[in-house]
Design an enzyme around this catalytic site. Structure first.
Site, PDB file in Angstrom:
ATOM      1  N   THR A   1       0.820  -1.216   0.000  1.00 41.08           N
ATOM      2  CA  THR A   1       0.000   0.000   0.000  1.00 41.08           C
ATOM      3  C   THR A   1       0.856   1.269   0.000  1.00 41.08           C
ATOM      4  OG1 THR A   1      -1.688  -1.280   1.170  1.00 41.08           O
ATOM      5  CG2 THR A   1      -1.989   1.087   1.144  1.00 41.08           C
TER       6      THR A   1
ATOM      7  N   THR B   1      -3.884   1.249  -2.780  1.00 41.48           N
ATOM      8  CA  THR B   1      -3.283  -0.067  -2.614  1.00 41.48           C
ATOM      9  C   THR B   1      -3.573  -1.003  -3.783  1.00 41.48           C
ATOM     10  OG1 THR B   1      -3.121  -1.929  -1.061  1.00 41.48           O
ATOM     11  CG2 THR B   1      -5.305  -1.001  -1.410  1.00 41.48           C
TER      12      THR B   1
END
Length: 603
Positions: free
Chosen positions: A423, A441
């Site tokens: 992420t 992400t």
């Protein structure tokens, strides 16, 4: 900041004619490694302002500015966003430029093939808005999608690598939705910096190179992925000049036609083909799934702490609820008096986190599919009562979910879903006073490892529980269902004081995101740390019982004391990626996590 101080960003944008988003088993999965210390060479083409920001970060000093600021995970992306803000663009405009570059230079963490959560403070109206661009499960998927023929959960990476794990991406739709609401700059021009880098080439960063080398076996399973990251069978290395004309072509289509070009037509067909024909592990994503995708506006979730409101993204994210619960349980304790280096502070924080994670596993999921007691979970009275459990002298021997207030009754099973630590996070404040916090992400590093048309596809569906019911037979709230959005720990946050933003913050890191954000907020509000000190503060995280202490930091000196308090203690890499901007009467102050490659830049 003067125009000359953004030399690198403006060279990057030279073609730019500016117009009028099993739990213990997660511990066995190594987090992303910290950035190798050779960034100066990798980012040799940066402008002087960005170089100064890198130096400030490494010296532990915040970056200051008067009018605007952007903090994100790669200096090239930050320069692209800074150029937008310097020319009068909004925080939403800058985010688009930042995300487009991040998808190129940090593809292991986020991109067009993933999803995001965005929190927006509107200076003109004083309102907070959150946008949910989480990926969705294919309509053809069933609750037993991640089980074998015997009804047993698949091994994690057997589920991740390939098409089975891919959900419908949300990031392209989010970019357009945010621009429609809050953009000031011509949509198409915001992609020019990323297109220029994709066609002209960029220097592979140390972090990307190390991640590719570490994951070479999985990246080598699919021809398109192998050809890009392992050309000729050899992993790319830091400093290599990498070009991605396919990515530039996709961005051009989106720039000219909007996000519909991604969700309908040739690009969508390429995504579906990659997923459904993934050798050894095909998935179910369809053209209909892509065409039906929509961003959802949801109410912000806020929790009270030290005369502030900590606001963020509600379900399907557990981030704002769980961060809010941790802080709410700690409200009755004098963390300021105890201090950052006192094991007692971390006993309180660790056990508050364990209690919050027990509620998270029981109650939190996509509220469009299951009822979630959002108000009850952050009710001050409920958290005060839960906080009383922390009043002893030792670690809690065990924790269990509480009984928050409900509008109706329902009993859910305890979840064991794994969420891995990849992420990226973007924090932006523009000259008009708007603030944006966005965590973005593709889930695990390199997502599903499927590479199509210049970008990686997510493995977000593995954030669902692989099991449908717990051992007692109760259904699990975060089980997979058609069209459902998997639970997340992403916690993009805006801290409010007297209805004004004072801190914009968030982090990558899987389910440890929650502890990273809580730590930094406590560091800033309780321990008086500036934003750079707060994000750099050693990480000590407890989710499911083990007190994880960041290796190689001063926090390891507390390990014996924490063990003496009754905790199981482990020393491990805890590679947060916090990016924060403090908003004060004197101006803006930005911090970037020294564990990664990002910077804060302002003017």
């Amino acid at each position: 900041m003067t125009r000359n101080s953004l030399t690198g960003a403006l060279l990057l944008c030279s073609i730019w004619a500016w117009p009028a988003a099993a739990q213990q088993a997660a511990d066995a999965v190594a987090p992303e490694a910290a950035a190798p210390q050779t960034e100066a060479d990798a980012f040799a083409e940066l402008g002087q302002a960005a170089r100064d920001a890198l130096a400030a970060r490494d010296e532990g000093k915040p970056v200051t500015a008067q009018d605007w600021m952007v903090a994100a995970a790669n200096p090239l992306a930050v320069e692209a966003g800074a150029a937008v803000l310097e020319r009068g663009g909004s925080a939403a405009d800058a985010m688009i430029a930042v995300q487009a570059v991040l998808g190129l230079v940090e593809p292991q963490s986020s991109g067009l093939g993933g999803g995001a959560f965005l929190v927006w403070y509107d200076a003109a109206s004083g309102e907070l808005t959150t946008l949910d661009a989480r990926e969705t499960a294919p309509l053809a998927a069933t609750p037993t999608y991640f089980q074998d023929e015997n009804g047993e959960p698949l091994a994690f990476y057997d589920a991740v690598v390939g098409g089975r794990s891919v959900g419908t991406p949300g990031t392209p739709a989010l970019l357009e939705d945010a621009h429609r609401r809050w953009g000031k700059t011509n949509w198409g021009r915001l992609f020019d910096p990323a297109i220029a880098l994709a066609e002209g080439g960029f220097a592979v960063s140390p972090r990307l190179a190390s991640q590719v080398l570490e994951d070479s076996e999985r990246l080598g399973r699919f021809p398109a992925t192998r050809d890009y990251f392992l050309p000729g069978g050899t992993a790319i290395v830091a400093g290599d000049r990498l070009k991605n004309p396919d990515y530039a072509n996709v961005l051009r289509r989106i720039a000219a036609e909007g996000s519909r070009a991604f969700y309908v037509g040739a690009i969508a067909e390429g995504i579906v083909d990659a997923v459904r024909n993934a050798e050894g592990n095909p998935g179910l994503l369809s053209a209909e799934d892509l065409a039906r995708y929509r961003v959802i506006e949801r109410p912000a979730v806020c929790a009270e702490y030290r005369d502030h409101d900590i606001c963020g993204m509600g379900p399907p994210s557990s981030g704002a609820l769980t961060v809010g619960q941790i802080l709410g349980m700690l409200a009755g304790y004098d963390l300021a008096g105890l201090g950052a280096e006192n094991p007692e502070s971390w006993r309180l924080i660790g056990d508050a986190s364990r209690l919050a994670f027990a509620d998270r596993g029981r109650y939190m999921a996509d509220s469009d599919y299951v009822p979630v007691p959002v108000e009850g979970l952050v009710d001050p009275a409920y958290l005060s009562e839960r906080g009383k459990l922390l009043a002893g002298d030792d670690a809690l021997p065990e924790v269990s979910a509480g009984s928050p207030g409900w509008s109706h009754a329902m009993l859910w099973g305890q979840d064991s879903a794994i969420e891995l630590p990849s992420t990226s996070h973007i924090s932006i404040v523009d000259a008009q006073g708007n603030a944006l916090s966005m965590t973005t992400t593709i889930e695990n590093g390199f997502g599903s490892r499927l590479f199509t048309q210049g970008f990686l596809l997510n493995n977000e569906l593995t954030d669902f529980s692989f099991e449908t019911h717990d051992d007692a037979g109760y259904p699990i709230a975060n089980r997979l269902e058609p069209g459902k959005r998997p639970r997340s720990s992403m916690a993009p946050s805006i801290v409010m004081k007297d209805d004004k933003p004072v801190l914009v913050i968030g982090s990558p890191g899987g389910s440890r995101i929650i502890g990273y954000v809580a730590k930094a907020v406590i560091g800033h509000l309780d321990w008086g740390l500036d934003v750079q000190q707060a994000v750099a503060l050693p990480n000590v995280v407890n989710r499911f019982g083990t007190m994880d202490v960041e290796a190689g930091t001063s926090a390891t000196g507390m390990m014996q004391a924490l063990a003496d308090l009754g905790f199981e203690v482990g020393e491990t890499e805890l590679t947060s990626g916090l990016h924060a901007i403090a908003i004060t009467p004197e101006g803006l102050s930005g911090g970037a996590d020294p564990r990664r490659e990002g910077i804060a830049l302002g003017g």
